[in-house]
Design a protein around this motif. Sequence first.
Motif, PDB file in Angstrom:
ATOM      1  N   VAL A 156       0.734  -0.782  -0.033  1.00  0.00           N
ATOM      2  CA  VAL A 156       0.047  -0.233   0.397  1.00  0.00           C
ATOM      3  C   VAL A 156       0.787   1.029  -0.044  1.00  0.00           C
ATOM      4  O   VAL A 156       1.621   1.459   0.028  1.00  0.00           O
ATOM      5  CB  VAL A 156      -1.135  -0.148   1.403  1.00  0.00           C
ATOM      6  CG1 VAL A 156      -1.481   1.142   1.219  1.00  0.00           C
ATOM      7  CG2 VAL A 156      -1.631  -1.137   1.229  1.00  0.00           C
ATOM      8  N   PRO A 157       0.895   2.088  -0.949  1.00  0.00           N
ATOM      9  CA  PRO A 157       1.696   2.894  -0.883  1.00  0.00           C
ATOM     10  C   PRO A 157       1.147   4.169  -0.365  1.00  0.00           C
ATOM     11  O   PRO A 157       0.257   4.994  -0.255  1.00  0.00           O
ATOM     12  CB  PRO A 157       2.063   3.615  -2.327  1.00  0.00           C
ATOM     13  CG  PRO A 157       1.645   2.065  -3.167  1.00  0.00           C
ATOM     14  CD  PRO A 157      -0.149   1.531  -2.308  1.00  0.00           C
ATOM     15  N   THR A 158       2.068   5.094   0.133  1.00  0.00           N
ATOM     16  CA  THR A 158       1.579   6.345   1.271  1.00  0.00           C
ATOM     17  C   THR A 158       2.255   6.895   1.381  1.00  0.00           C
ATOM     18  O   THR A 158       3.125   6.675   0.803  1.00  0.00           O
ATOM     19  CB  THR A 158       1.739   5.591   2.703  1.00  0.00           C
ATOM     20  OG1 THR A 158       3.014   5.309   2.816  1.00  0.00           O
ATOM     21  CG2 THR A 158       1.068   4.432   2.883  1.00  0.00           C
ATOM     22  N   THR A 159       1.925   8.347   1.585  1.00  0.00           N
ATOM     23  CA  THR A 159       2.324   9.431   1.444  1.00  0.00           C
ATOM     24  C   THR A 159       2.758   9.710   2.863  1.00  0.00           C
ATOM     25  O   THR A 159       2.734   9.671   3.510  1.00  0.00           O
ATOM     26  CB  THR A 159       1.607  10.478   0.511  1.00  0.00           C
ATOM     27  OG1 THR A 159       1.138  11.335   1.664  1.00  0.00           O
ATOM     28  CG2 THR A 159       1.800  10.533  -0.537  1.00  0.00           C
ATOM     29  N   LYS A 217       2.405  12.416   4.590  1.00  0.00           N
ATOM     30  CA  LYS A 217       1.054  12.282   5.084  1.00  0.00           C
ATOM     31  C   LYS A 217      -0.266  11.496   5.229  1.00  0.00           C
ATOM     32  O   LYS A 217      -0.529  11.404   6.298  1.00  0.00           O
ATOM     33  CB  LYS A 217       0.104  13.791   4.161  1.00  0.00           C
ATOM     34  CG  LYS A 217       1.012  15.086   4.527  1.00  0.00           C
ATOM     35  CD  LYS A 217       0.476  15.927   3.689  1.00  0.00           C
ATOM     36  CE  LYS A 217       1.010  16.922   3.154  1.00  0.00           C
ATOM     37  NZ  LYS A 217       0.547  18.061   2.073  1.00  0.00           N
ATOM     38  N   THR A 218       0.341  10.213   4.713  1.00  0.00           N
ATOM     39  CA  THR A 218      -0.956   9.449   4.753  1.00  0.00           C
ATOM     40  C   THR A 218      -0.787   7.648   5.540  1.00  0.00           C
ATOM     41  O   THR A 218      -1.247   7.343   5.705  1.00  0.00           O
ATOM     42  CB  THR A 218      -1.814   9.597   3.824  1.00  0.00           C
ATOM     43  OG1 THR A 218      -0.431   8.499   2.981  1.00  0.00           O
ATOM     44  CG2 THR A 218      -2.110  10.083   2.865  1.00  0.00           C
ATOM     45  N   THR A 235      -2.247   8.321   9.040  1.00  0.00           N
ATOM     46  CA  THR A 235      -3.564   7.414   8.994  1.00  0.00           C
ATOM     47  C   THR A 235      -3.733   6.301   9.145  1.00  0.00           C
ATOM     48  O   THR A 235      -4.235   5.337   9.210  1.00  0.00           O
ATOM     49  CB  THR A 235      -4.388   8.330   9.101  1.00  0.00           C
ATOM     50  OG1 THR A 235      -3.219   9.091   7.884  1.00  0.00           O
ATOM     51  CG2 THR A 235      -4.993   9.181  10.008  1.00  0.00           C
ATOM     52  N   ALA A 252      -3.317   3.361  11.586  1.00  0.00           N
ATOM     53  CA  ALA A 252      -3.191   3.661  12.548  1.00  0.00           C
ATOM     54  C   ALA A 252      -5.015   3.882  12.314  1.00  0.00           C
ATOM     55  O   ALA A 252      -5.372   2.436  13.461  1.00  0.00           O
ATOM     56  CB  ALA A 252      -3.772   5.089  13.530  1.00  0.00           C
ATOM     57  N   SER A 253      -5.596   3.464  11.472  1.00  0.00           N
ATOM     58  CA  SER A 253      -6.919   3.054  10.811  1.00  0.00           C
ATOM     59  C   SER A 253      -7.348   1.397  10.836  1.00  0.00           C
ATOM     60  O   SER A 253      -7.906   0.984  10.342  1.00  0.00           O
ATOM     61  CB  SER A 253      -7.303   4.062   9.505  1.00  0.00           C
ATOM     62  OG  SER A 253      -6.196   3.235   8.465  1.00  0.00           O
ATOM     63  N   GLU A 306      -5.145   0.294   8.018  1.00  0.00           N
ATOM     64  CA  GLU A 306      -5.518  -0.093   6.125  1.00  0.00           C
ATOM     65  C   GLU A 306      -4.510  -1.108   6.083  1.00  0.00           C
ATOM     66  O   GLU A 306      -4.367  -1.423   5.046  1.00  0.00           O
ATOM     67  CB  GLU A 306      -5.353   1.190   5.721  1.00  0.00           C
ATOM     68  CG  GLU A 306      -5.731   1.065   4.336  1.00  0.00           C
ATOM     69  CD  GLU A 306      -6.403   2.561   3.802  1.00  0.00           C
ATOM     70  OE1 GLU A 306      -5.560   3.586   4.494  1.00  0.00           O
ATOM     71  OE2 GLU A 306      -5.385   2.335   2.599  1.00  0.00           O
ATOM     72  N   ASP A 334       4.144   9.191  21.347  1.00  0.00           N
ATOM     73  CA  ASP A 334       2.608  10.078  20.952  1.00  0.00           C
ATOM     74  C   ASP A 334       1.817   9.838  20.686  1.00  0.00           C
ATOM     75  O   ASP A 334       0.546   9.996  20.521  1.00  0.00           O
ATOM     76  CB  ASP A 334       2.919  11.532  20.746  1.00  0.00           C
ATOM     77  CG  ASP A 334       1.781  12.498  21.300  1.00  0.00           C
ATOM     78  OD1 ASP A 334       0.773  12.394  21.913  1.00  0.00           O
ATOM     79  OD2 ASP A 334       1.542  13.558  19.877  1.00  0.00           O
ATOM     80  N   LEU A 335       2.782   9.365  19.607  1.00  0.00           N
ATOM     81  CA  LEU A 335       1.286   8.585  18.138  1.00  0.00           C
ATOM     82  C   LEU A 335       0.904   7.591  18.463  1.00  0.00           C
ATOM     83  O   LEU A 335       0.397   7.079  17.230  1.00  0.00           O
ATOM     84  CB  LEU A 335       1.997   9.924  16.685  1.00  0.00           C
ATOM     85  CG  LEU A 335       2.267  10.457  15.965  1.00  0.00           C
ATOM     86  CD1 LEU A 335       2.526  10.743  15.077  1.00  0.00           C
ATOM     87  CD2 LEU A 335       1.151  11.488  16.253  1.00  0.00           C
ATOM     88  N   LYS A 336       1.848   6.913  19.657  1.00  0.00           N
ATOM     89  CA  LYS A 336       1.106   5.589  18.876  1.00  0.00           C
ATOM     90  C   LYS A 336       1.338   4.858  18.589  1.00  0.00           C
ATOM     91  O   LYS A 336       0.477   3.519  17.779  1.00  0.00           O
ATOM     92  CB  LYS A 336      -0.500   4.570  19.716  1.00  0.00           C
ATOM     93  CG  LYS A 336      -0.858   6.617  20.705  1.00  0.00           C
ATOM     94  CD  LYS A 336      -1.170   6.032  22.299  1.00  0.00           C
ATOM     95  CE  LYS A 336      -1.781   7.111  23.520  1.00  0.00           C
ATOM     96  NZ  LYS A 336      -0.548   8.154  23.460  1.00  0.00           N
TER      97      LYS A 336
END
Lengths: 409, 316, 255, 255, 515
Positions: B57-60, B62-63, B66, B69-70, B72, B89-91
């Motif tokens: 799953v390509p991510t940037t 920014k993404t 999430t 975390a979500s 995906e 902090d971002l868990k």
Amino acid sequence: MTTLADQPVTASNESFKLSMLLNDTRYRSLTFQFIALVAIIAFMAFVGGNLVRNLTEAGLNISYAFLGEPSGYDINQRPIEYDSQSSHGRAAVVGLLNTLIVAFLACVTATIFGVIAGVLRLSNNWIVSKLMSFYVEIFRNVPVLIWILIIFSVMINVAPSPRDFRGDDAVASMWLFDSIAVTNRGVYLPKPVMGDGSMIVLAVFALSVIGIFAFRNYARKQLFDHGRMVPVFWPSIGLFFIPAILTQFVLGNPITLSYPSLQGFNFRGGITILGSLIALWFALAIYTGAFIAENVRAGIQAISKGQTEAAAALGLRPNRIMSLVVLPQALRVIIPPLISQYLNITKNSSLAIAVGYMDVTGTLGGITLLQTGRAIETILLLMAFYLTVSLLISFFMNVFNNRMKLQER
Amino acid sequence: ATLDEVKARGTLNCGVTTGVPGFAEPDANGVWQGFDVAVCRAVAAAVLSDPNAVEFVPTTGKTRFTALASGEIDMLARNTTWTFSRDVDLKFEFTGVNYYDGQGFMAPKDLGVTSAKELDGATVCIQTGTTTELNLADFFRANGISYEPVPIETGAEAVQQYNAGACDVYTTDASALAAQRANFEDPAAHVIMPEIISKEPLGPLVRHGDNEWADIVRWTLNALITAEELGVTSANLNELAAGSDNPEINRLLGTEGDLGGMLGLDADWAERAIGVAGNYGEIFEKNIGESTPIGLARGLNAQWTDGGLLYSPPFR
Amino acid sequence: MAEAAQMQVSDEVAITIQNMNKWYGTFHVLRDIDLTVQRGERIVICGPSGSGKSTLIRCINALEEHQAGSIEVDGTLLSSDLKNIDKIRSEVGMCFQHFNLFPHLTILENCTLAPIWVRKTPKKEAEETAMHFLEKVKIPDQASKYPGQLSGGQQQRVAIARSLCMRPRIMLFDEPTSALDPEMIKEVLDTMIELAEEGMTMLCVTHEMGFARQVANRVIFMDAGQIVEQNEPEAFFNNPQSDRTKLFLSQILGH
Amino acid sequence: MAEAAQMQVSDEVAITIQNMNKWYGTFHVLRDIDLTVQRGERIVICGPSGSGKSTLIRCINALEEHQAGSIEVDGTLLSSDLKNIDKIRSEVGMCFQHFNLFPHLTILENCTLAPIWVRKTPKKEAEETAMHFLEKVKIPDQASKYPGQLSGGQQQRVAIARSLCMRPRIMLFDEPTSALDPEMIKEVLDTMIELAEEGMTMLCVTHEMGFARQVANRVIFMDAGQIVEQNEPEAFFNNPQSDRTKLFLSQILGH
Amino acid sequence: MSDTQAQTVAFVRETEIPPSPPPIREAGAVKWVRENLFSGWFNTIMTLVALYIILRIVIGVFPWFFNGVWDAGSIRECRDILEGATGACFAVLVDRWDHLLFGFNYPQDAYWRPTLAFVLLILAAVPALFYMYVPSKFLIGTALYPFLAYWLLWGGTLWLPIAVLAAIILTGVVFRLVESMTVSTRTIVAGIVGLVAGVGLAYLLYLGAKELWFISTSIGTGGAFAGLMSLVFKAFSIFTYVFFIPMGIFVGYAIYQSASDGGLVTLVTSLLAIALMMLYAVGPVSGVLNGIIPIELAAVESRQMGGFMLCMMLGAVCVSLSIPLGIVLALGRQSSMPLIKGVCIVFIEFVRGVPLITLLFVANVMLAYFFPPGSGLDLFLRVVIMITMFSAAYIAEVIRGGLAALPKGQYEAADSLGLNYAQATRLIILPQALKISIPGIVNVAVGLFKDTTLVSVISMFDIVGMIRGPIQQSTDWISIYWEPYLFAATCFFIVCYSISQYSQWLERQLQTDHH
Ligand SMILES: Nc1ncnc2c1ncn2[C@@H]1O[C@H](COP(=O)(O)OP(=O)(O)OP(=O)(O)O)[C@@H](O)[C@H]1O
Ligand SMILES: Nc1ncnc2c1ncn2[C@@H]1O[C@H](COP(=O)(O)OP(=O)(O)OP(=O)(O)O)[C@@H](O)[C@H]1O
Ligand SMILES: [Mg+2]
Ligand SMILES: [Mg+2]
């Protein structure tokens, strides 16, 4: 006759039946709206409930506390004071101002491009009108993102880099007696330095600007009162320059210019206009200009030939026909779509990051989001900002539309 | 738990970048290749016995968080720097380091600059994405010199600017600098400066709280590193898997003890993971090593025994 | 009444058209037009649709170019010389079928625009003149309204007033009543009759035969771009010479 | 002829309007209207512009709401109850001054639309009915054309046919001829006279006095939202009672 | 009247003057050049400037273009071939041709499917685009196209789209059936449907009320604002608790009541029918049918789509979805009910006020939070939702213009014939308003199609995403720049220019059309 009968009566003493909620025109719309309200609330419940549940599950919370923390990054164009120790909130404001700056510049320039291209497209010079059609079609039909990338790249490859100014056998040189440097990092302009008495020069300049308006009024009055046509263009130009330059000369050059010069890696001194700003500005302007050109053309063509003919039959000359009859009417047609184009520029400026210009999407929605990971918060803020800007612009547009509405029966 | 989901699904959803030469890129046939990709494949081989059972799953920038975390994606294997706030902090849970990187500078040779400290007033192209801007700001601030940042989204655009002279220096992770330079028309005309201004331990990460899954990813990576240390290569893997004299190799490859069982996998999980593309060193050489167009030296990423930082905890 | 009007025709020539021809592309719209109009004459032009009536009067004030022959208005030869065109246009008023008022200006501004900018009349004076002519066409109270707020008949009268404000010596009317309903037609024709009585030179394209009988000195019948017949109204209507005219009149009067 | 038409008036009541008042905002357009129309009666409504004629007949068909008083059509009380409104509208046909044909549908489709969708008549039957009425208004051959292809008079006749297709018991006409030229007016009036002779209940706003004399049972004169006078045509025209009526008639007949 | 004057005045033409050809003043080409290029000093200057600009561009681009290398495996090979000369490296287009068109992930043996779908798209579009020339029965093909295209692109069993299509057709049948029932039969149907709908609605509302309470309890901690929001949600929750039963009863009763005129019953019955079929029938039926006669293509996931194909897909899907949504919004905005009007205005203005790229961020990072945990809507779908909303708002504004352009008489005529709101809208108002709006809608569509490139910022591999990601960041084509962008620009230009030419043609058609 001011009897009771002059007021509408609304009383109706039919007894209320449940079926009237559906069949009676008076209650029907209330019923529908009530159902709609319930549906909206239910929808909110669905969305909001999921949001809360998902956030708790991911252990996240919504908090804007990060806005107060130091951002830790630098921004290349800072309309207000800012450094890497300033807060994320301040970075957002810097980005916001940058967005407004580029949007404003692009709007002005796009209008100029658009009007020129739109008018030239109606020119009877075949090659020029074809060239303009070509410009309009090629820019309208290719995505703005691609244009931004291409234009930016053309600019940095065509303009010389500061390196080229260096040395004895420099390939590039500055313009206008070494006062302006055009490089692919930006344009460096001389910056005025205020000495003693410079306020006087500025005041004279301000006065002469006021003078120009006064002169124009005077010329108009001459025409209206005595039917004398006073030339306006050249005197205005003279008035604009001569008094200020004279004062400057008489007071012994109180205002001096500090010229940019190549120091170290870059030009320093003077005013810098960043290359990324220029590229984005130009790309947005030329892209949107193509759309505006179409609006202008359509607006001019929307004015019926009868208007021109009627004006010609009254003996008006072509340039007067344009300024007194065609343009005032065409503007009504042109301005509403023009304002939507301004809106589009503002929204498209969010692609700034493609050229490295730090607008609000680049700071708040870019590095800040990246560093803090606060996606929901930053995106909500971003949306609120753009929404405010567009609502303001729409508001002015409506005011304008209402004012310009043609009087009709 | 993630492990069960992955098994039930039959594929591993692995977040990668949208492309970093040598680290993760789809080739002309659309097959993902690269150094980060190899980690994903190793995990897939360990868990699902199939190195191709990976959905990339390509991510940037920014993404990516999430996406993780979500839910995906099951793990993120892209150039993500292990930092305190991301971990805490971002868990998220960083499961190790597969590449020790650091932010460096590149400049044309004819600029005559030899050290980053001489860059006062320079225009710097920054490829945005990870912690680059912050490191840069900190570095210049610490040295009391000024600079002009030019943030750029992709490497290609940064190279455009850098080559046209729109910036004096180009900064990003040293690995990327080296890779870009190797592909310049005249690589010799550019120097990478000695200063490495940041620590960029890049490694795979997973969601906080699912320790079983984190263990699997962590130890798969460690298995690759240990394999190199112990001399297990794709060439001798089959032979060694039959049993060897080295008890640690035996534990690693599952002929002794039940390390796989403790992870909730079977005994030869590590053998499969190594079998995909060999041990850490082989993966390195194949994707980004000096024989490739990327041409990176091992440097910090050598085994601790060779003076590098790679140090896997023991398999015991 | 026709007799009375005729009195004012002088011997001076207002318009001379000689051998004028016009083409649209290769379509020959006007063929060998010869026409002399005396000062104070009132001419009605009629003919079937597409016969070139509008084109003819548009040529007279240079809204269309002609390609052959000559047009001379008040001694000025109409050529491509812009000065001559300007001169002629400021002497010839034109009133269009669709009024062509400027919708963004008030009635008064419509009327003062050309005097101020072309004739350089002081604004005050221009407004006085405008009010004078607006009174003449009986709508002085509408002066500050916009064209969109007036009825068709009123608009047409404004259009007439607007051209009169330039104090033209010659007025051209192109079917000034065909867009109007009968009540409004009457208003406009009344205004035109009044003008006629004051001795204005008028060329009017119209099919209002009543107007022609009452006002015209001469009726010109055109067909296929040519002047087929011209005569005094009485003679023209009661005793048409050409077969084409007879046919046309039978249609138009039978209606 | 008026006598002949009068024969068919029955004793049944078609429309009862009692004490009806209507306001636009605070402007009192209709004041204390009382009117009873028998089945088969033909009523002409006239009056100066702005007197509320259109508003009155639009109220009957619930295109406008009234605020006080009652309107009963065929025994159905017009209230804000949608069912009653639907019922009344399907019994009352209306014919607008500007035709309001649906330009995107053919003539035939214009006529069959309402029967099919409102009355649920099978399409075939609806088309037969439509052709019947189109024949009646003498334009059966235009059935497959679009409204834009017809002349004004033909359009108005289609509009009449369209309302007739719903087989209304009552027809309302709002100045059905004022947008037409004289020739076309005749076409439409002929059609209406024919309808009248068949005994249709009709309310017609018109200033065609010829039509009123020939067809109407009763002429109603309105001014300033009130019914000023009503009478049989002969008596109305020859011997008006109120001064307002006399003034109005003098203008309209003198024109 | 003097005799002399009568004589001079009377004139009767005896002979016809034959038409003659116009006088020729100058020869064709020379005259054309003079009139069009050098008709004055200003014009002459403009011509020269224009020629100079053209010349500069040609000189600048020509060598680069014609030295182009078409055959090389990587950017390094390209450089070797060029040996330092200026020249393009078009080899990247050859090497990554498939990727540019289909994305890197689409199965290579299935490229024929999108290609076929594209060809069919053109065929299917013809009857809709040239509706005035093509018999309307061909529109059936256009209507069937989406189902076929879905199957071709995503694969899986053909029976699924067929089952969906069947469900839609069945719903139509149900609609007709209920509409044509006698009132007494319909009363029975209305009773049943009213009961089902009423109970169902009450249940949903009950869930909603619970949910609202849950929200209010979980946000009420930090600060005044949160406290306020919590109170608001509490109020909503109580409101819903109070009304869920009456609301259910009322809606059920309303449906029952409207049996006599049938509009509402018909609508609700059909909606209920299609919802039930979609939920419970379509999947199993297509499964069973596929079991009996398997017609299958290898399934392709939407995240595997990419390249120019992705732009085309997003464009086509979003435009066709946003037109109905836009119509609804436009009608809502014209509504006389303040609440509905308000909601539509807020929606339209909100969506139009925000850049698409921000909406795409929302789709990418926020939308997932709005759905139940684990429902994992796929990214393509999320993006489709956002772009559809975006263009629907614009289309709504275009259609609103069309609605406003309709004379009031049309509404009145429809009313006076006894048509109800739905009938009047469907039969009279919309057909005319849509026709006026077509050019505007086409413009929105072109804009939307261009905007699909923005999905590249959220890591979808449309053609620009493909270039900026996998191509420029690959070892072989590292940092290649001009050639792929030029290619993308050309692709877009071809499609958009054709559409805008079509739109202009259509505008001319509509102008000369009978009105
Ligand atoms: N710009 C044009 N280009 C080509 N042909 C034209 C043009 N203008 C007018 N024509 C043609 O010239 C002929 C004369 O037109 P003109 O308008 O003078 O007719 P008219 O006598 O005024 O008719 P009407 O009574 O309908 O106004 C017509 O056949 C018309 O089609
Ligand atoms: N929607 C409205 N709002 C406010 N006033 C209105 C409205 N419609 C009509 N009026 C006013 O109501 C009055 C009666 O209008 P109506 O159209 O009924 O007159 P009418 O008798 O039909 O006149 P006409 O012969 O000119 O058609 C007029 O003064 C008009 O200005
Ligand atoms: Mg004409
Ligand atoms: Mg009326």
